[in-house]
Design a protein around this motif. Structure first.
Motif, mmCIF file in Angstrom:
data_model
loop_
_atom_site.group_PDB
_atom_site.id
_atom_site.type_symbol
_atom_site.label_atom_id
_atom_site.label_comp_id
_atom_site.label_asym_id
_atom_site.label_seq_id
_atom_site.Cartn_x
_atom_site.Cartn_y
_atom_site.Cartn_z
ATOM 1 N N SER A 252 0.827 -1.203 0.000
ATOM 2 C CA SER A 252 0.000 0.000 0.000
ATOM 3 C C SER A 252 0.864 1.257 0.000
ATOM 4 C CB SER A 252 -0.924 -0.006 1.221
ATOM 5 O OG SER A 252 -1.752 1.135 1.226
ATOM 6 N N ALA A 253 1.953 1.235 0.776
ATOM 7 C CA ALA A 253 2.865 2.375 0.777
ATOM 8 C C ALA A 253 3.527 2.550 -0.578
ATOM 9 C CB ALA A 253 3.923 2.199 1.873
ATOM 10 N N ILE A 254 3.873 1.443 -1.226
ATOM 11 C CA ILE A 254 4.439 1.531 -2.577
ATOM 12 C C ILE A 254 3.434 2.162 -3.524
ATOM 13 C CG2 ILE A 254 5.254 0.148 -4.529
ATOM 14 C CD1 ILE A 254 6.485 -1.770 -2.559
ATOM 15 N N GLY A 255 2.147 1.847 -3.318
ATOM 16 C CA GLY A 255 1.115 2.467 -4.142
ATOM 17 C C GLY A 255 1.097 3.976 -3.992
ATOM 18 N N PHE A 256 1.261 4.482 -2.760
ATOM 19 C CA PHE A 256 1.324 5.925 -2.551
ATOM 20 C C PHE A 256 2.522 6.523 -3.288
ATOM 21 C CE2 PHE A 256 -1.544 5.077 0.986
ATOM 22 C CZ PHE A 256 -2.352 6.195 0.965
ATOM 23 N N VAL A 257 3.656 5.836 -3.219
ATOM 24 C CA VAL A 257 4.844 6.336 -3.906
ATOM 25 C C VAL A 257 4.631 6.341 -5.418
ATOM 26 C CG1 VAL A 257 7.297 5.935 -4.304
ATOM 27 C CG2 VAL A 257 6.336 5.619 -2.018
ATOM 28 N N LEU A 258 3.992 5.289 -5.948
ATOM 29 C CA LEU A 258 3.720 5.234 -7.377
ATOM 30 C C LEU A 258 2.838 6.392 -7.817
ATOM 31 C CD1 LEU A 258 3.126 1.427 -8.047
ATOM 32 C CD2 LEU A 258 5.076 2.820 -8.744
ATOM 33 N N VAL A 259 1.860 6.727 -6.994
ATOM 34 C CA VAL A 259 0.993 7.860 -7.330
ATOM 35 C C VAL A 259 1.799 9.155 -7.370
ATOM 36 C CG1 VAL A 259 -0.934 9.260 -6.522
ATOM 37 C CG2 VAL A 259 -1.096 6.781 -6.459
ATOM 38 N N GLY A 260 2.682 9.331 -6.405
ATOM 39 C CA GLY A 260 3.512 10.535 -6.410
ATOM 40 C C GLY A 260 4.418 10.598 -7.617
ATOM 41 N N LEU A 261 5.052 9.476 -7.961
ATOM 42 C CA LEU A 261 5.922 9.452 -9.141
ATOM 43 C C LEU A 261 5.125 9.682 -10.411
ATOM 44 C CD1 LEU A 261 8.229 6.416 -8.243
ATOM 45 C CD2 LEU A 261 8.823 8.851 -8.177
ATOM 46 N N LEU A 262 3.959 9.055 -10.497
ATOM 47 C CA LEU A 262 3.124 9.244 -11.683
ATOM 48 C C LEU A 262 2.659 10.687 -11.793
ATOM 49 C CD1 LEU A 262 1.772 7.794 -14.069
ATOM 50 C CD2 LEU A 262 -0.206 7.378 -12.590
ATOM 51 N N LEU A 263 2.325 11.289 -10.665
ATOM 52 C CA LEU A 263 1.909 12.688 -10.685
ATOM 53 C C LEU A 263 3.042 13.585 -11.157
ATOM 54 C CD1 LEU A 263 -0.231 14.835 -9.948
ATOM 55 C CD2 LEU A 263 0.726 14.858 -7.647
ATOM 56 N N ALA A 264 4.254 13.348 -10.650
ATOM 57 C CA ALA A 264 5.397 14.166 -11.059
ATOM 58 C C ALA A 264 5.684 14.002 -12.551
ATOM 59 C CB ALA A 264 6.627 13.792 -10.236
#
Length: 976
Positions: A252-264
């Motif tokens: 789940s934490a990796i999912g949050f990081v993926l969202v941040g990377l995708l947003l950037a």
């Protein structure tokens, strides 16, 4: 005329800039809420609430995605209650407001920052004879810009270029020193560069670029970098404590990081793409002002990298190459094409927007605004693509796109962002049934294709009606996109997680509420479960029903209003619908014949399980014939295949309903296809009851399924033509319009058109009004809730009408679920108990203790006053009120979340029930209920004394149970 000129001059990129700004702003709320959780009590409450409510209801982090999703379904009401115990934190909103203020300040003072950083001089310092200032003034006047724009020279730059900086009301064009040299050797090139920069000002490119740059830089510094640092710290703690139960939340934490990377990555790619497109529009505007196109014929610097790397880095650059600019100047229509990258980026941004707006929606609107995020995403997509898509799809020169490929790329963007964003609510990185994610391709393609064909039909209307038709068609396209997104939120996500029947709750609800022997229909029941999970999310939504009717009604009206020589075979479309309707009667008869061979011997047994399964397969037959009609019409049509498929499917659908009605109204007279009755007689009530039950489920779903089938049929036909090397050709030129007919002939044609519309519209609208899905408040709804909650109670002998079962929709509410099974890991058990206490358990028990203390104090007071007296006087009102207060606090504790341990929950519930029984006896002793037998004062006094003993014993049991709960949660919480 002014409107058309403004429409043609619009670049269409402004709404996409706005979409990026809104996405970054709303994402800041969630990011700030997460990162500020460590430093603010309000934020810590938010972070604890997100996880503790799950743990307080018995969530096990070692469970699978399927079990997690089932846990959320079972405890939906309890989780909502837990989240509503305290107000949502405003930290994220306040921090986002501060971020916007800082970004606004950076945007406003950016011209001064640029002036300090660049050592530029006024034009007069480099203009010996004043001719440069005069020429610049003439160019500024030609561009129609105000005198607020100023020119300066950058003597340190020896390139032959220029840059424009500033904001609204303060623009500065910085001319490089090399450009002044170019003015002497190539005056046309000089004017082209200056006019290009002035076009940026005219198109407000400077404002868009400055605003997005300021907001993005501030967002990265204040929100994105702390966000990644926060999760870096989380992962560091995981490495230091490998036995911590929170380690199960790594995916789940990796999912949050993926969202941040995708947003950037998304914002950078989208911003670069938008700025490149603005460069093209600035070139075209400069040429329109008189610039020489030869000024853009310059060689590009040779690149030494690999070709694929060069193509990738091209997407990251904000300025296009000279070769690309030359191609656009040679063919301005290239800008009207829907580039796959643009569609993909828009879809990704829209999908991320849903995840960003969900927390804000919950904070501001609560449960009443669950539809708001889908509406916002649909409108964002339509606005972001509105100008450019409308310009492209409304072309009538034979080069207009069909909308298939742009819609597919838009859906792919929605899919990618969903895969990354959904991991914030899941435990695994990949869902158990990822193939259902492909539905996003249809969710985006169907409205795109429908919109493209509707625009072509609008071109054949009289000019005064085009604006009205444009507004109606745009609304229908947006509503269609909203319907697809809504289906995903209500059912698609659950199916993707690995199950569609809510772990058998549907089948158990059917078998427990509808009489009959279900054993012969086990396979049919499994098919019903799987199908209902797909069909039920949308069939009861009024907005979707209206959209489904307009999807075929609007094109039908537009087709009939076309000129005779341009009307695309409306007669053939209606004829195909009639043929499909006749085929539907054959299919209905076939289903009845197959089911008649399986009917039970007794008439009473035919009205339960057997009739329910028969209705289900008839509903499947109705949708199937509509789907087949949509596929065939779309595959064999070269023009307007989507709208023709929808009109055909609607005709087939109405005739199929007639076949279902007739087959059940004449049941008993049909020989081998009789279903329930054996006596021949006409029964309108039976036919209408069964038909309306099927209409409730299929009225919207059949139309939407036909639209999706039309896309697949047209795509398959295109692949076949491509394989056979016979691509579709442009439509043959139409013959000249026939001479105008007489007035009576025109009137007859108008009457026929109105009759065709009314013949289809009136029955569909009446069915939509009459066959409204009923709220699920009967035995079936209660049974479904109990099965979903895992209740051990039986549903009794209540029976639900069989004809309503296939159209019933699972409703929320009902009873509280039983606790989840106790986890094997003691650390997880401790987390659950602590969460149960922290989210309201301890507070409720404190209120219970206060009520008990007041009652005990009054008992002790009366006992002291009664020492040495033969008779003790008791104030009835005092004790009645104290018992009532204790009862309210007991009910408040009972209404809280079940204890996350089955054994402790049994003891806890039994102790509270014992207290509640004593409270009720205490109140009845003073004020007996109406109808109760009369009792003497001595008997009532004895009842009061017995109730106090029961209350005391119950309080002791509550104390013992709470001590066990506190010990399970941790020794530091054991003192009460």
């Amino acid at each position: 005329m002014k409107l058309s000129v403004a429409w043609r001059s619009a670049t269409g990129t402004g709404p996409r800039f706005v979409l990026l700004l809104v996405l970054v702003t709303l994402s800041g709320v969630l990011l700030f809420n997460i990162t500020l959780a460590l430093v603010t009590p309000d934020g810590m409450q938010f972070a604890l609430r997100q996880h503790d409510c799950d743990y307080a209801t018995g969530f096990d982090p070692t469970a699978s995605d399927r079990e997690h999703a089932l846990h959320l379904l079972r405890n939906h009401d309890l989780l909502k209650q837990c989240a509503g115990e305290r107000p949502w934190p405003r930290t994220g909103i306040v921090a986002t407001a501060v971020m916007l203020a800082v970004a606004g300040a950076v945007y406003w003072y950016q011209p001064k920052f640029n002036a300090l950083r660049r050592a530029s001089v006024p034009v007069e310092a480099a203009d010996a004879d004043g001719s440069l200032a005069t020429e610049l003034e003439l160019l500024r006047t030609r561009a129609g810009l105000s005198p607020e724009l100023t020119f300066r020279v950058d003597p340190a730059r020896m390139t032959s270029g220029a840059r424009v900086h500033g904001r609204t009301g303060s623009y500065r064009v910085h001319l490089h020193a090399g450009l002044l040299v170019l003015r002497g050797t190539d005056p046309g090139g000089f004017r082209a560069v200056v006019l290009h920069e002035l076009a940026h000002v005219r198109h407000r490119d400077v404002d868009y670029a400055s605003a997005t740059t300021a907001l993005w830089r501030v967002f990265v510094l204040t929100a994105l970098i702390p966000y990644f640092a926060y999760f870096g710290y989380i992962f560091f703690l995981f490495t230091r404590h490998p036995d911590d139960p929170w380690l199960h939340g790594v995916p789940s934490a990796i999912g949050f990081v993926l969202v941040g990377l995708l947003l950037a990555g998304l914002v950078h790619l989208a911003r670069a793409d938008l700025l490149r497109r603005r460069e093209f529009h600035a070139d075209l505007r400069a040429v329109a002002w008189g610039a020489d196109p030869a000024g853009w014929r310059r060689p590009d610097p040779a690149g030494g990298g690999l070709p694929w790397w060069h193509r990738f880095t091209k997407l990251l650059r904000t300025h296009p190459s000279w070769e690309e600019r030359g191609k656009v100047l040679a063919d301005a229509g290239r800008l009207d094409r829907l580039v796959p990258v643009e569609m993909f980026l828009t879809g990704t941004a829209a999908s991320l927007l849903y995840g960003a707006v969900a927390p804000v929606e919950a904070m501001v609107l609560g449960s009443t605004g669950l539809w708001f995020s889908d509406v916002l995403v649909a409108l964002a997509v339509c606005c972001a693509l509105g100008v450019q898509t409308t310009r492209v799809l409304s072309r009538t020169d034979g080069k207009a796109e069909s909308g298939l490929l742009p819609g597919a790329w838009l859906g792919l963007g929605l899919l990618v962002a969903q895969v990354a964003g959904s991991t914030r609510h899941r435990l695994d990185l990949v869902p158990l049934s990822p193939q259902y994610l492909l539905v996003f391709l249809l969710v985006a393609t169907v409205p795109m294709v429908w919109w493209s064909q509707a625009l072509k039909l609008l071109a054949g209307l009289p000019r005064p009606w085009r604006r009205v038709g444009f507004a109606v068609c745009a609304s229908v396209a947006a509503a269609t996109l909203y319907s697809g997104l809504r289906w995903w939120r209500l059912g698609g996500e659950i199916i993707t997680l690995g199950f569609g029947d809510h772990a058998g709750a549907l089948s158990k609800a059917y078998t427990s509420t509808i009489h009959g022997d279900w054993r012969p229909f086990a396979a049919d029941l499994a098919a019903l479960d799987a199908g209902m999970s797909v069909l039920s999310p949308l069939h009861a939504l009024p907005a979707v029903r209206v959209t489904a009717i307009l999807l075929w009604l609007v094109p039908l009206v537009l087709l009939l209003l076309q000129q005779a020589q341009a009307r695309p075979g409306i007669r053939r479309t209606l004829t195909a619908g009639l043929a499909g309707g006749l085929a539907s009667w054959v299919v209905v008869a076939a289903v009845r014949y197959v089911m008649a061979a399986r009917r039970p011997a007794g008439v009473h047994e035919r009205t339960g399980a057997y009739l329910t399964i028969s209705m289900w397969w008839l509903a499947v037959a109705v949708i199937a014939v509509c789907v087949v009609a949509g596929v065939l019409v779309a595959a064999f049509s070269r023009r307007f295949w989507m709208v023709r498929a929808l009109v055909t499917a609607q005709v087939v659908q109405l005739l199929a309903y007639g076949g279902v009605f007739f087959s059940f109204a004449a049941d008993g007279c049909l020989g081998p296809v009789n279903s329930v009755l054996d006596t021949c007689r006409w029964n309108t009530h039976n036919g209408a009851t069964v038909a309306l039950g099927i209409v409730r489920l299929t009225l919207s779903n059949a139309v939407l399924a036909a639209a999706c089938a039309a896309v697949l049929g047209a795509g398959g036909a295109w692949l076949v033509r491509l394989w056979r090397a016979h691509p579709g050709t442009a439509p043959a030129p139409q013959p000249p319009p026939p001479p105008s007919s007489t007035t009576p002939a025109r009137r007859r044609r108008a009457a026929l058109k109105a009759a065709a519309v009314l013949a289809l519209c009136v029955p569909a609208v009446l069915l939509a009004l009459v066959a409204q899905p009923r709220p699920n408040t009967g035995a079936y709804g209660r049974a479904f809730t109990q099965e979903l909650a895992g209740s051990d109670r039986s549903s009794g002998d209540q029976r639900a009408p069989a004809q309503e079962a296939p159209g019933a929709s699972p409703g929320a509410g009902g009873r509280e679920p039983r606790p989840e099974p106790s986890p094997e890991d003691p650390a997880v058990q401790r987390l659950q108990m602590r969460a149960w206490l922290r989210n309201g358990g301890h507070t409720r028990v404190q209120g219970f203790d206060n009520a008990v203390t007041l009652l005990y104090r009054e008992i002790h007071k009366r006992r002291v006053q009664g020492k040495g007296k033969e008779k003790l006087t008791i104030d009835e009102d005092d004790f009645h009120g104290l018992c009532g207060d204790l009862g309210k606090q007991t009910v408040r504790v009972q209404d809280y979340l079940p204890v996350p341990d089955r054994e402790l929950q049994r003891a806890w519930s039994a102790a509270l029930s014992r207290v509640m029984a004593g409270v009720q006896d205490c109140q009845d002793a003073f004020y007996p209920p109406k109808g109760a037998p009369r009792r003497t004062m001595a008997e009532r006094g004895q009842d009061f004394a017995d109730s106090l003993h029961e209350i005391v014993a119950g309080v002791d049991d509550v104390t013992a149970a709470f001590r066990r709960i506190a010990i399970e949660a941790g020794a530091e919480l054991a003192n009460r």
